[in-house]
Design a protein around this motif. Structure first.
Motif, PDB file in Angstrom:
ATOM      1  N   CYS A  26       0.840  -1.198   0.000  1.00  0.00           N
ATOM      2  CA  CYS A  26       0.000   0.000   0.000  1.00  0.00           C
ATOM      3  C   CYS A  26       0.873   1.245   0.000  1.00  0.00           C
ATOM      4  O   CYS A  26       0.524   2.262  -0.579  1.00  0.00           O
ATOM      5  N   GLU A  27       2.012   1.177   0.674  1.00  0.00           N
ATOM      6  CA  GLU A  27       3.017   2.223   0.597  1.00  0.00           C
ATOM      7  C   GLU A  27       4.368   1.557   0.836  1.00  0.00           C
ATOM      8  O   GLU A  27       4.442   0.542   1.534  1.00  0.00           O
ATOM      9  N   PRO A  28       5.442   2.113   0.266  1.00  0.00           N
ATOM     10  CA  PRO A  28       6.729   1.425   0.351  1.00  0.00           C
ATOM     11  C   PRO A  28       7.147   1.140   1.790  1.00  0.00           C
ATOM     12  O   PRO A  28       7.805   0.146   2.056  1.00  0.00           O
ATOM     13  N   GLU A  29       6.736   2.017   2.713  1.00  0.00           N
ATOM     14  CA  GLU A  29       7.155   1.871   4.101  1.00  0.00           C
ATOM     15  C   GLU A  29       6.113   1.147   4.944  1.00  0.00           C
ATOM     16  O   GLU A  29       6.142   1.263   6.178  1.00  0.00           O
ATOM     17  N   CYS A  30       5.204   0.471   4.323  1.00  0.00           N
ATOM     18  CA  CYS A  30       4.146  -0.196   5.095  1.00  0.00           C
ATOM     19  C   CYS A  30       4.759  -1.056   6.195  1.00  0.00           C
ATOM     20  O   CYS A  30       5.661  -1.844   5.957  1.00  0.00           O
ATOM     21  N   LYS A  31       4.229  -0.866   7.407  1.00  0.00           N
ATOM     22  CA  LYS A  31       4.796  -1.574   8.545  1.00  0.00           C
ATOM     23  C   LYS A  31       4.065  -2.889   8.812  1.00  0.00           C
ATOM     24  O   LYS A  31       4.208  -3.486   9.850  1.00  0.00           O
ATOM     25  N   GLY A  32       3.205  -3.246   7.895  1.00  0.00           N
ATOM     26  CA  GLY A  32       2.544  -4.529   8.039  1.00  0.00           C
ATOM     27  C   GLY A  32       1.404  -4.490   9.019  1.00  0.00           C
ATOM     28  O   GLY A  32       0.736  -3.479   9.154  1.00  0.00           O
ATOM     29  N   LEU A  33       1.215  -5.575   9.729  1.00  0.00           N
ATOM     30  CA  LEU A  33       0.011  -5.734  10.537  1.00  0.00           C
ATOM     31  C   LEU A  33       0.084  -5.048  11.900  1.00  0.00           C
ATOM     32  O   LEU A  33      -0.837  -5.165  12.690  1.00  0.00           O
ATOM     33  N   GLN A  34       1.161  -4.347  12.198  1.00  0.00           N
ATOM     34  CA  GLN A  34       1.291  -3.703  13.509  1.00  0.00           C
ATOM     35  C   GLN A  34       0.058  -2.902  13.897  1.00  0.00           C
ATOM     36  O   GLN A  34      -0.524  -3.109  14.947  1.00  0.00           O
ATOM     37  N   ASN A  35      -0.319  -1.965  13.010  1.00  0.00           N
ATOM     38  CA  ASN A  35      -1.486  -1.143  13.317  1.00  0.00           C
ATOM     39  C   ASN A  35      -2.766  -1.950  13.261  1.00  0.00           C
ATOM     40  O   ASN A  35      -3.622  -1.829  14.106  1.00  0.00           O
ATOM     41  N   ALA A  36      -2.836  -2.772  12.237  1.00  0.00           N
ATOM     42  CA  ALA A  36      -4.053  -3.544  12.050  1.00  0.00           C
ATOM     43  C   ALA A  36      -4.262  -4.494  13.228  1.00  0.00           C
ATOM     44  O   ALA A  36      -5.383  -4.753  13.631  1.00  0.00           O
ATOM     45  N   SER A  37      -3.168  -4.982  13.822  1.00  0.00           N
ATOM     46  CA  SER A  37      -3.322  -5.972  14.888  1.00  0.00           C
ATOM     47  C   SER A  37      -3.968  -5.357  16.128  1.00  0.00           C
ATOM     48  O   SER A  37      -4.659  -6.034  16.873  1.00  0.00           O
ATOM     49  N   LYS A  38      -3.757  -4.044  16.333  1.00  0.00           N
ATOM     50  CA  LYS A  38      -4.419  -3.389  17.463  1.00  0.00           C
ATOM     51  C   LYS A  38      -5.928  -3.448  17.294  1.00  0.00           C
ATOM     52  O   LYS A  38      -6.661  -3.750  18.211  1.00  0.00           O
ATOM     53  N   LYS A  39      -6.345  -3.150  16.059  1.00  0.00           N
ATOM     54  CA  LYS A  39      -7.775  -3.217  15.785  1.00  0.00           C
ATOM     55  C   LYS A  39      -8.278  -4.647  15.943  1.00  0.00           C
ATOM     56  O   LYS A  39      -9.330  -4.888  16.512  1.00  0.00           O
ATOM     57  N   LEU A  40      -7.480  -5.569  15.461  1.00  0.00           N
ATOM     58  CA  LEU A  40      -7.900  -6.966  15.514  1.00  0.00           C
ATOM     59  C   LEU A  40      -7.953  -7.462  16.964  1.00  0.00           C
ATOM     60  O   LEU A  40      -8.791  -8.264  17.324  1.00  0.00           O
TER      61      LEU A  40
END
Ligand SMILES: [Zn+2]
Length: 160
Positions: free
Chosen positions: A123-137
């Motif tokens: 989605c962007e070259p620096e995408c940090k992966g699931l870090q942010n998404a995991s909080k939501k999850l």
């Protein structure tokens, strides 16, 4: 709807061709799990007859509907291939399908698109992966649970 052109039309002058090729025509449907194609590929090409060959060159444009390989976020990206050129289509060359003076450029366009696709759509070259998404999850209590529990398991071992 494949991109065929008549060599005889090129005898006198160059040809300009523009239009669209369907995804089915280009056999791109199930190429990559993370990249989906919905709109046809548009092309704007110039065809030129050389001494014993036909040269097609020009621009291809298509929209990729991707899922980020790291965070799984969906995003769209336009793939603009402005300098596509077919290998010169020699009449007796095996790879080129010339029937009734028609040359089919579709396979070369397909090949070029396939080679130009991102290996790993991000989605962007620096995408940090699931870090942010995991909080939501985490609040939803889905996925990531295993890795969290195994992390705790590791910590517990350390305490012992
Ligand atoms: Zn991402």
């Amino acid at each position: 709807m494949s991109l065929k052109f008549n060599i005889r039309h090129l005898e006198q002058h160059n040809l300009t061709l523009d239009g669209e090729l369907s995804i089915a025509e280009l056999e791109l449907e199930s190429l990559d799990e993370l990249i989906h194609f919905e709109e046809p590929v548009s092309y704007d090409l110039e065809l030129q007859k050389l001494e014993n060959a036909v040269l097609a060159q020009g621009a291809l444009r298509l929209v990729l509907h991707c899922e980020c390989a790291r965070c799984l976020k969906p995003f769209d990206r336009t793939l603009a291939l402005d300098h596509w050129a077919s290998p010169p289509s020699l009449k007796r060359e095996e790879k080129v399908d010339v029937s009734n003076d028609l040359v089919d450029s579709t396979p070369f366009i397909r090949e070029h698109i396939v080679l130009s696709l991102p290996q790993q759509p991000l989605c962007e070259p620096e995408c940090k992966g699931l870090q942010n998404a995991s909080k939501k999850l985490a609040s939803g209590g889905l996925e990531k649970k295993d890795s969290t529990s195994s992390t705790w398991a590791e910590l517990n071992k350390l305490k012992l």
